[in-house]
Design a protein around this motif. Structure first.
Motif, PDB file in Angstrom:
ATOM      1  N   ARG A   3       1.128  -1.100   0.129  1.00  0.00           N
ATOM      2  CA  ARG A   3      -0.002  -0.065   0.175  1.00  0.00           C
ATOM      3  C   ARG A   3       0.936   1.290  -0.012  1.00  0.00           C
ATOM      4  NH1 ARG A   3      -2.354  -3.172   3.866  1.00  0.00           N
ATOM      5  NH2 ARG A   3      -1.384  -2.070   5.684  1.00  0.00           N
ATOM      6  N   ALA A   4       0.371   2.430  -0.598  1.00  0.00           N
ATOM      7  CA  ALA A   4       1.158   3.675  -0.861  1.00  0.00           C
ATOM      8  C   ALA A   4       0.115   4.530  -0.934  1.00  0.00           C
ATOM      9  CB  ALA A   4       2.371   3.417  -1.688  1.00  0.00           C
ATOM     10  N   HIS A   5       0.478   5.936  -0.649  1.00  0.00           N
ATOM     11  CA  HIS A   5      -0.392   6.989  -1.145  1.00  0.00           C
ATOM     12  C   HIS A   5       0.530   8.484  -0.821  1.00  0.00           C
ATOM     13  CE1 HIS A   5      -0.630   7.553   3.483  1.00  0.00           C
ATOM     14  NE2 HIS A   5      -0.729   8.527   3.057  1.00  0.00           N
ATOM     15  N   ASP A  12      -4.312   7.760  -3.355  1.00  0.00           N
ATOM     16  CA  ASP A  12      -3.884   6.345  -3.147  1.00  0.00           C
ATOM     17  C   ASP A  12      -3.292   5.851  -4.519  1.00  0.00           C
ATOM     18  OD1 ASP A  12      -4.633   5.947  -0.465  1.00  0.00           O
ATOM     19  OD2 ASP A  12      -6.517   6.145  -1.228  1.00  0.00           O
ATOM     20  N   LEU A  13      -2.233   5.098  -4.403  1.00  0.00           N
ATOM     21  CA  LEU A  13      -1.373   4.594  -5.620  1.00  0.00           C
ATOM     22  C   LEU A  13      -2.091   3.173  -5.600  1.00  0.00           C
ATOM     23  CD1 LEU A  13       2.289   5.550  -5.224  1.00  0.00           C
ATOM     24  CD2 LEU A  13       0.343   6.976  -6.331  1.00  0.00           C
ATOM     25  N   ARG A  14      -2.677   2.831  -6.822  1.00  0.00           N
ATOM     26  CA  ARG A  14      -3.482   1.698  -6.960  1.00  0.00           C
ATOM     27  C   ARG A  14      -2.263   0.624  -7.870  1.00  0.00           C
ATOM     28  NH1 ARG A  14      -8.254   2.196 -10.302  1.00  0.00           N
ATOM     29  NH2 ARG A  14      -7.394   4.329 -11.436  1.00  0.00           N
ATOM     30  N   ARG A  15      -2.879  -0.693  -7.377  1.00  0.00           N
ATOM     31  CA  ARG A  15      -1.639  -1.626  -8.007  1.00  0.00           C
ATOM     32  C   ARG A  15      -1.974  -1.776  -9.508  1.00  0.00           C
ATOM     33  NH1 ARG A  15      -1.760  -7.193  -4.855  1.00  0.00           N
ATOM     34  NH2 ARG A  15      -1.425  -5.607  -3.116  1.00  0.00           N
ATOM     35  N   ASN A  16      -0.386  -1.911  -9.965  1.00  0.00           N
ATOM     36  CA  ASN A  16      -0.402  -1.823 -11.654  1.00  0.00           C
ATOM     37  C   ASN A  16      -1.227  -0.776 -12.313  1.00  0.00           C
ATOM     38  OD1 ASN A  16       0.711  -4.171 -11.134  1.00  0.00           O
ATOM     39  ND2 ASN A  16      -1.235  -5.333 -11.635  1.00  0.00           N
ATOM     40  N   VAL A  17      -1.291   0.318 -11.726  1.00  0.00           N
ATOM     41  CA  VAL A  17      -1.626   1.525 -12.411  1.00  0.00           C
ATOM     42  C   VAL A  17      -0.628   2.484 -12.532  1.00  0.00           C
ATOM     43  CG1 VAL A  17      -3.282   3.638 -12.552  1.00  0.00           C
ATOM     44  CG2 VAL A  17      -4.226   1.302 -11.664  1.00  0.00           C
TER      45      VAL A  17
END
Length: 327
Positions: free
Chosen positions: A94-96, A105-110
């Motif tokens: 998870r990261a933001h 929020d940073l979404r996975r694989n985006v």
């Protein structure tokens, strides 16, 4: 951490080779190493439930580098405005970002373009993140050739979401860059071609906004005014005061007002109003005429009184908003 090694690059353009790794199991060392990597003053790292470990690698040159950041634990730190555009995507964890009090929020694989013209805070937990760094000068030179840019600056919207094909493009870019480094290394013809493809993919995935600004903003004596103008364009949808512009430029309120009068022959707030009107017009030209969204668009760009907005819009463009919407 290894220092970049300067080496000449093919095609007459000098670039330094980038190849380093930092890793370990100590939170204090991680905070120090990663702050140094990002040119930041201070970061913090803490152990998580499963202990702590970190590893950050970078490979490429000072034009383009591919990177990976891995950590078992908790990380937080401020990111200053740097000399690179950075595209990042999470593969796990998870990261933001905290951008002016707004959480992203940073979404996975985006793939996400990290904020380019404002400081922000990065926070992550048990994460694995891939990144590609692009030198700003390289991107601007490429864009000037490909987009007929002239003297106009590039502006990117970090909140813009790429289309669904973006992750596939970035996987392809990463594969091409990695292969070129493996087969020829920085300075090889394969690497030069891979960099060009990567910059093209960057501009295609995150199309810049090209604002028609006068060439006078490129003069050294107008550097602080340019900072104010770029701040206006980047934050036009938010409340902005002359005091805000004075703070970001390091000028007095009076100096900000005089600079806008000298170059634009109008006050800072009039310039801001015109930028907002241009943004409204751009949205209305692309909107469905049946959507009935004029009020929503106007309010989004800071126009609370719709009657005054309509009159001001007509004075600037020679037609009312509803006429623009029907085009």
């Amino acid at each position: 951490m290894a220092d970049p090694i300067d080496s000449p690059q093919a095609g007459g353009r000098a670039a330094g080779s980038v190849r380093f790794e930092v890793s370990g199991n100590d939170p204090a060392s991680a905070a120090r190493d990663l702050a140094t990597v990002h040119g930041a003053d201070q970061w913090s790292a803490q152990r998580g439930e499963d202990g702590f470990a970190y590893r950050y690698t970078a490979l490429g040159d000072t034009d383009v580098s591919i990177r990976r950041s891995q950590m078992r634990g908790v990380l937080r730190g401020g990111m200053p405005i740097g000399s690179h555009y950075i595209v990042a995507w999470m593969t796990s964890g998870r990261a933001h970002l905290d951008v002016a009090g707004e959480r992203v929020d940073l979404r996975r694989n985006v793939p996400t373009l990290l904020p380019c013209d404002a400081e922000f805070v990065f926070a992550a937990e048990d994460h694995d993140q891939r990144l590609v760094h692009f030198d700003r000068g390289l991107v601007h030179g490429f864009a000037a050739d490909q987009l007929d840019l002239g003297d106009r600056p590039l502006r990117f919207d970090h909140a813009r979401e790429p289309d669904t094909a973006a992750f596939g493009r970035w996987q392809s870019v990463l594969t091409t860059l990695s292969r070129a480094l493996r087969l020829g290394g920085p300075g090889s013809d394969a690497w030069l071609e891979a960099k060009s493809l990567a910059v093209a993919a960057f501009l295609d995935t995150f199309p810049p906004r090209i604002d028609g600004l006068p060439a006078a903003l490129g003069l050294p004596r107008n550097a602080r005014l340019r900072t104010a103008v770029e701040y206006v364009h980047a934050h036009a949808s938010k409340p902005i005061t002359i005091t805000d512009l004075a703070a970001v430029t390091g000028l007095s309120v009076r100096s900000v007002q005089e600079a806008f009068r000298r170059v634009f022959d109008e006050s800072p707030l009039t310039y801001l109003r015109d930028v907002r009107l241009d943004r409204v017009r751009g949205e209305l030209l692309e909107a469905d005429p049946q959507a009935g969204i004029i009020g929503d668009v106007a309010r989004r760009w800071g126009f609370a009184h719709l009657g005054r907005f309509s009159a001001t819009y007509a004075a600037r463009f020679g037609e009312y908003p509803k006429q623009t919407l029907r085009r």
